[in-house]
Design a protein around this motif. Structure first.
Motif, PDB file in Angstrom:
ATOM      1  N   TYR A  75       0.873  -1.167   0.000  1.00 10.28           N
ATOM      2  CA  TYR A  75       0.000   0.000   0.000  1.00 10.28           C
ATOM      3  C   TYR A  75       0.911   1.218   0.000  1.00 10.28           C
ATOM      4  O   TYR A  75       1.613   1.485   0.977  1.00 10.28           O
ATOM      5  N   THR A 121      -5.064   2.698  -4.471  1.00 11.73           N
ATOM      6  CA  THR A 121      -5.000   3.870  -3.598  1.00 11.73           C
ATOM      7  C   THR A 121      -5.921   4.997  -4.054  1.00 11.73           C
ATOM      8  O   THR A 121      -5.737   6.152  -3.679  1.00 11.73           O
ATOM      9  N   TYR A 125      -7.925   4.944   3.312  1.00 12.18           N
ATOM     10  CA  TYR A 125      -8.161   3.864   4.258  1.00 12.18           C
ATOM     11  C   TYR A 125      -7.796   4.310   5.669  1.00 12.18           C
ATOM     12  O   TYR A 125      -6.803   5.019   5.865  1.00 12.18           O
ATOM     13  N   ASP A 129      -9.494  -0.313   8.108  1.00 11.61           N
ATOM     14  CA  ASP A 129      -9.851  -0.693   6.739  1.00 11.61           C
ATOM     15  C   ASP A 129      -8.722  -1.484   6.089  1.00 11.61           C
ATOM     16  O   ASP A 129      -8.944  -2.506   5.429  1.00 11.61           O
ATOM     17  N   LEU A 130      -7.499  -0.987   6.291  1.00  7.95           N
ATOM     18  CA  LEU A 130      -6.345  -1.589   5.642  1.00  7.95           C
ATOM     19  C   LEU A 130      -6.079  -2.995   6.185  1.00  7.95           C
ATOM     20  O   LEU A 130      -5.788  -3.919   5.420  1.00  7.95           O
TER      21      LEU A 130
END
Length: 303
Positions: A75, A121, A125, A129-130
């Motif tokens: 991420y 992305t 988040y 959430d991540l």
């Protein structure tokens, strides 16, 4: 719930008898002495802006992928996915994408796609959430490392922040990251930025690097020392961006290694790991050792 005391006693007996295995290295002593890949570790990376934190992290991920078949979830909200994929392919080939043949570009892009997955992305988040997304992906695609880049790009959980305040919020997030690592046997690498005061610190006038920024200490992370308190390993990446000859060196200061029994230790204060960027920024060397070549298996490595 209490721990199973006997299980932990058995681990201590393994340490006493020398049976605890050393964590994964890349096969280069001057690197492995200080830093190892450890499953279920919560690691924090710190550095000033524009020193190459993301590039160095990607390169190290690739080394562990080639050497030990590790897979990664990434991420990275401050970089377009295509730029990260491009960088990984160029590291793998040690050439810019314009210099590659179609065949090599296809082969390397397939390899990266097999071992790296990228979170979209286009939305923001929270850490919750991540972690929820990361859990779902883990169930569908078994990865070993999760790179979160950077921490301050995550949206705050408004309800939690209101109930406990900013200081305790960061502690809570880091604790949740640690629990996620241990529960799922995943190593999180969390990229962070230095605070404003650290940005102002320069080497003094009589120093050989007078005027250049001082590498951050672990306590210089945005949010303070609570991050190093929660981390298993803490890595500072530095580069003298405006030095006329040393701008191509990335310095890795290993500030903390929580468990030295499985390998690794802090680097000496004035003697960090020195990674030198190759021409066109397509890889790194350490003491003139091509790190990518050092991890390739001569018998069956396709690259």
């Amino acid at each position: 719930m209490l721990i199973e005391f006997k299980e932990h006693l058995n681990y201590l007996e393994q340490i006493r008898s020398g049976q605890v295995k050393t964590a994964l290295g890349i096969g280069v002593q001057n690197f492995d002495e200080y830093l190892r890949f450890k499953s279920s570790n919560f690691n924090i990376i710190l550095g000033h802006a524009n020193v190459g934190k993301t590039s160095v992290a990607l390169y190290l991920m690739l080394l562990y992928t080639i050497k030990h078949k590790k897979r990664w979830l990434i991420y990275s909200s401050e970089n377009e996915p295509h730029s990260l994929i491009k960088k990984l392919i160029e590291f793998l080939e040690k050439k810019t994408i314009k210099q590659m043949t179609n065949e090599r570009f296809k082969k390397s892009s397939d390899f990266i796609n097999e071992h790296f997955k990228f979170v979209d992305t286009s939305k923001m988040y929270t850490y919750k959430d991540l972690l929820e997304l990361a859990t779902h992906i883990k169930n569908a695609w078994d990865y070993h490392g999760f790179f979160i880049d950077p921490y301050n790009s995550l949206k705050k959980d408004a309800e939690l922040l209101k109930s406990i305040g900013g200081h305790e919020y960061d502690y809570s997030v880091c604790t949740e990251f640690r629990i996620f690592c241990k529960k799922n046997n995943i190593s999180i690498w969390l990229n962070t930025h230095a605070n404003t005061e650290a940005l102002r610190k320069k080497h003094p006038a009589m120093h050989q690097y007078a005027g250049h920024p001082i590498p951050p200490m672990a306590s210089d992370v945005e949010g303070g020392g609570k991050f190093v308190n929660r981390a298993d390993d803490f890595i500072v990446i530095d580069r003298m961006v405006q030095h006329k000859s040393l701008y191509m060196y990335n310095y890795l200061h290993i500030r903390k290694v929580k468990e030295i029994e499985t390998g690794g230790r802090p680097t000496p204060l004035e003697d960090p790991i020195e990674l030198k960027a190759m021409q066109n920024n397509v890889g790194y060397t350490l003491n003139d050792i091509d790190l990518l070549e050092s991890v390739k298996m001569p018998a069956n490595n396709p690259f």
